[in-house]
Design an enzyme around this catalytic site. Structure first.
Site, PDB file in Angstrom:
ATOM      1  N   GLU A 106      23.486   2.795 -24.126  1.00 23.45           N
ATOM      2  CA  GLU A 106      24.569   1.913 -23.714  1.00 23.45           C
ATOM      3  C   GLU A 106      25.607   1.778 -24.838  1.00 23.45           C
ATOM      4  OE1 GLU A 106      25.182   0.448 -20.741  1.00 23.45           O
ATOM      5  OE2 GLU A 106      26.959  -0.498 -21.598  1.00 23.45           O
TER       6      GLU A 106
ATOM      7  N   THR B  70      28.386   3.292 -16.388  1.00 22.14           N
ATOM      8  CA  THR B  70      27.116   3.824 -16.905  1.00 22.14           C
ATOM      9  C   THR B  70      26.477   4.820 -15.943  1.00 22.14           C
ATOM     10  OG1 THR B  70      26.633   1.871 -18.202  1.00 22.14           O
ATOM     11  CG2 THR B  70      24.749   3.156 -17.508  1.00 22.14           C
TER      12      THR B  70
ATOM     13  N   HIS C 256      24.758  -3.631 -24.611  1.00 22.28           N
ATOM     14  CA  HIS C 256      25.803  -3.847 -23.600  1.00 22.28           C
ATOM     15  C   HIS C 256      26.789  -4.919 -24.070  1.00 22.28           C
ATOM     16  CE1 HIS C 256      27.651  -4.690 -19.680  1.00 22.28           C
ATOM     17  NE2 HIS C 256      27.138  -3.528 -19.290  1.00 22.28           N
TER      18      HIS C 256
ATOM     19  N   ASP D 288      26.771   6.544 -23.350  1.00 17.45           N
ATOM     20  CA  ASP D 288      27.283   6.619 -21.969  1.00 17.45           C
ATOM     21  C   ASP D 288      28.803   6.471 -21.924  1.00 17.45           C
ATOM     22  OD1 ASP D 288      27.312   3.873 -22.528  1.00 17.45           O
ATOM     23  OD2 ASP D 288      26.308   3.278 -20.683  1.00 17.45           O
ATOM     24  N   HIS D 289      29.328   5.565 -22.743  1.00 20.92           N
ATOM     25  CA  HIS D 289      30.777   5.296 -22.727  1.00 20.92           C
ATOM     26  C   HIS D 289      31.094   4.376 -23.893  1.00 20.92           C
ATOM     27  CE1 HIS D 289      29.607   1.389 -21.180  1.00 20.92           C
ATOM     28  NE2 HIS D 289      29.012   1.959 -20.154  1.00 20.92           N
TER      29      HIS D 289
HETATM   30  C1  GP9 Z   1      23.452  -1.528 -15.493  1.00 22.12           C
HETATM   31  C2  GP9 Z   1      23.610  -0.925 -16.816  1.00 22.12           C
HETATM   32  C3  GP9 Z   1      24.940  -1.184 -17.447  1.00 22.12           C
HETATM   33  O1  GP9 Z   1      22.453  -0.987 -14.753  1.00 22.12           O
HETATM   34  O2  GP9 Z   1      23.239   0.395 -16.779  1.00 22.12           O
HETATM   35  O3  GP9 Z   1      25.964  -0.700 -16.677  1.00 22.12           O
HETATM   36  P1  GP9 Z   1      27.503  -0.815 -17.093  1.00 22.12           P
HETATM   37  O4  GP9 Z   1      27.920  -2.233 -16.867  1.00 22.12           O
HETATM   38  O5  GP9 Z   1      27.662  -0.418 -18.557  1.00 22.12           O
HETATM   39  O6  GP9 Z   1      28.171   0.158 -16.197  1.00 22.12           O
END
Ligand code: GP9
Length: 434
Positions: A38, A81, A194, A254-255
């Site tokens: 994340e 994500t 996150h 992921d980003h």
């Molecule tokens: C939610 C998690 C985060 O399942 O993978 O998602 P995001 O908010 O970063 O898209």
């Protein structure tokens, strides 16, 4: 491997021989651990804050038995994500109509987990939140992820922010590996780092005191450092369980985490990096492919993105793609890098080995901007026309292919007389073809 050679012949016009491929088959038959992290951005790698390394474990991986891709970029659509997952596993652009796990739910696509299943692998995914989040529960079966372990099957003994802590998720995953038929493909999606990156004091390892204390940047690097610490513990557990030596561990972000369009965050990031925080840092995520004992230590600086993950992994696993429908390329053997953007930057924007082209939001090419990836100096727009056209065509082609799959067409039909193959389209890249 005859079929890999015939794939290369089709894709590269016979320029590459299988025996010349870098990294080909170095992890053949090994258990695969893919960890999608994340909000992990590349700038934290080998970077210190107040004299302490932010990611000592990732840094040590980069320095031993790994390929490290330092010009690797996120490529998302509407699904954040989950699109990072989709693009990495499918080597197709994400949907911009809806999120890809909704748009392509149940569609029989050729994916990395499916490719390995065909070689006898079992597959499993881990995520410390609800199975319905981003429609994963419904999308995973066709994606080839047979077992899905999420919050309903896990012990919520330690919850931080959006879900089960990364440390707890890693620890609990070990018991599943002991039961899984080998070889296996494991896909873990982490959560603790996150946004807004606030983790409890006793989980903080950096103890930031100076100008970044309690800022977005300070909290961000603390949460990334937490991930790094528990990753180190996870690797130690794999060693103890005898699962490490016969593994390949691929880790990527992921980003982005730190928003560039928020002036305060941009100021913090620019001051931390000692350069203007811009798209080349925002979209740049690391990819590290660690192959214990393989004796490879190399930084690959060919520009690439999540689209390239699947073909790159297939090369490392020594598996010939059984489909020509991969939009990405094997980054270990690619001659030139190219990454099209459609989400954070407007469609038509791209990054190649030299430059970044930012398509203007008014849709007028002449109002766009381009600058050098290496010096930041402006680049003549005339040098970007070809890349701009390719960026649009590649995305259109990918969407067209995905739609053909949705409709159940196995062959892309271009007109009533001619069936066109993916390699034909690749060769001609003609606008009429799509
Ligand atoms: C939610 C998690 C985060 O399942 O993978 O998602 P995001 O908010 O970063 O898209």
């Amino acid at each position: 491997d005859v079929s890999m050679q015939s794939y290369l012949d089709r894709r590269n016009g016979n320029k590459k021989r299988i025996e010349d491929l870098k990294g080909y088959g170095i992890a053949k038959g090994r258990n695969v651990f893919v960890i999608q992290v994340e909000a992990l951005q590349n700038f934290v790698i080998n970077k210190e804050i107040e004299g302490k390394p932010i990611t000592p474990v990732l840094n040590s991986l980069v320095n031993k038995d790994s390929f490290y891709f330092d010009k690797y970029f996120q490529q998302l659509g509407r699904g954040n994500t989950s699109d990072a997952e989709f693009v990495s596993h499918n080597s197709m652009y994400a949907s911009m109509r809806s999120f890809s796990y909704k748009e392509y739910e149940g569609v029989d696509l050729y994916t990395l987990p499916n490719a390995l299943k065909a070689k006898g692998y079992s597959t499993i995914a881990f995520h410390g939140n609800d199975p319905e989040f981003w429609n994963r529960k419904n999308a995973y079966p066709a994606q080839g992820l047979d077992k899905f372990i999420s919050v309903d099957k896990l012990n919520s003994d330690e919850v931080i922010g959006l879900g089960i802590s990364d440390g707890s998720l890693f620890k609990q995953s070990i018991d599943y590996y002991k039961e899984l038929k080998e070889p296996f493909y494991s896909f873990s999606v982490t959560l603790t780092s996150h946004h807004p990156f606030v983790i409890p004091e006793n989980f903080k390892g950096l103890n930031i005191q100076g100008e970044y204390k309690d800022t977005m940047l300070g909290n961000y690097v603390e949460s990334i450092n937490y991930f790094d610490t528990v990753l180190g513990e996870f690797i130690e557990e794999l060693k103890q369980e005898g699962l490490y030596d016969n593994s390949v561990i691929a880790i990527y972000g992921d980003h982005f985490g730190l928003e560039m369009h928020d002036s305060e965050i941009r100021k913090q990031a620019s001051s931390f990096l000692n350069r203007e925080y811009n798209y080349e840092d925002l979209l740049n995520i690391p990819l590290i492919i660690h192959v214990p004992g393989a004796g490879v230590e190399e930084t690959i600086s060919t520009t690439g993105g999540q689209l390239d993950f699947f073909p790159t992994m297939l090369n490392i696993m020594g598996v010939a793609p059984s489909s020509d429908f991969l939009m990405g390329q094997d980054l270990l053997n690619a001659e030139e890098g190219f990454v099209a953007q459609q989400n954070v930057m407007n469609k038509g924007s791209f990054i190649d080995d030299e430059k970044i082209f930012e398509m203007s939001s008014d849709g007028r090419f002449e109002n766009s901007k381009a600058w050098s990836l290496h010096t930041g100096e402006p680049v003549d727009l005339d040098l970007c026309r070809e890349g701009y056209e390719r960026a649009i065509q590649d995305i259109n082609l990918s969407n067209y292919l995905a739609d053909s799959y949705v409709k159940g067409d196995k062959v892309v039909e271009v007109d009533k007389d001619k069936k066109i193959t993916f390699s034909d389209i690749l060769d001609h890249r003609s606008e009429e073809a799509i």
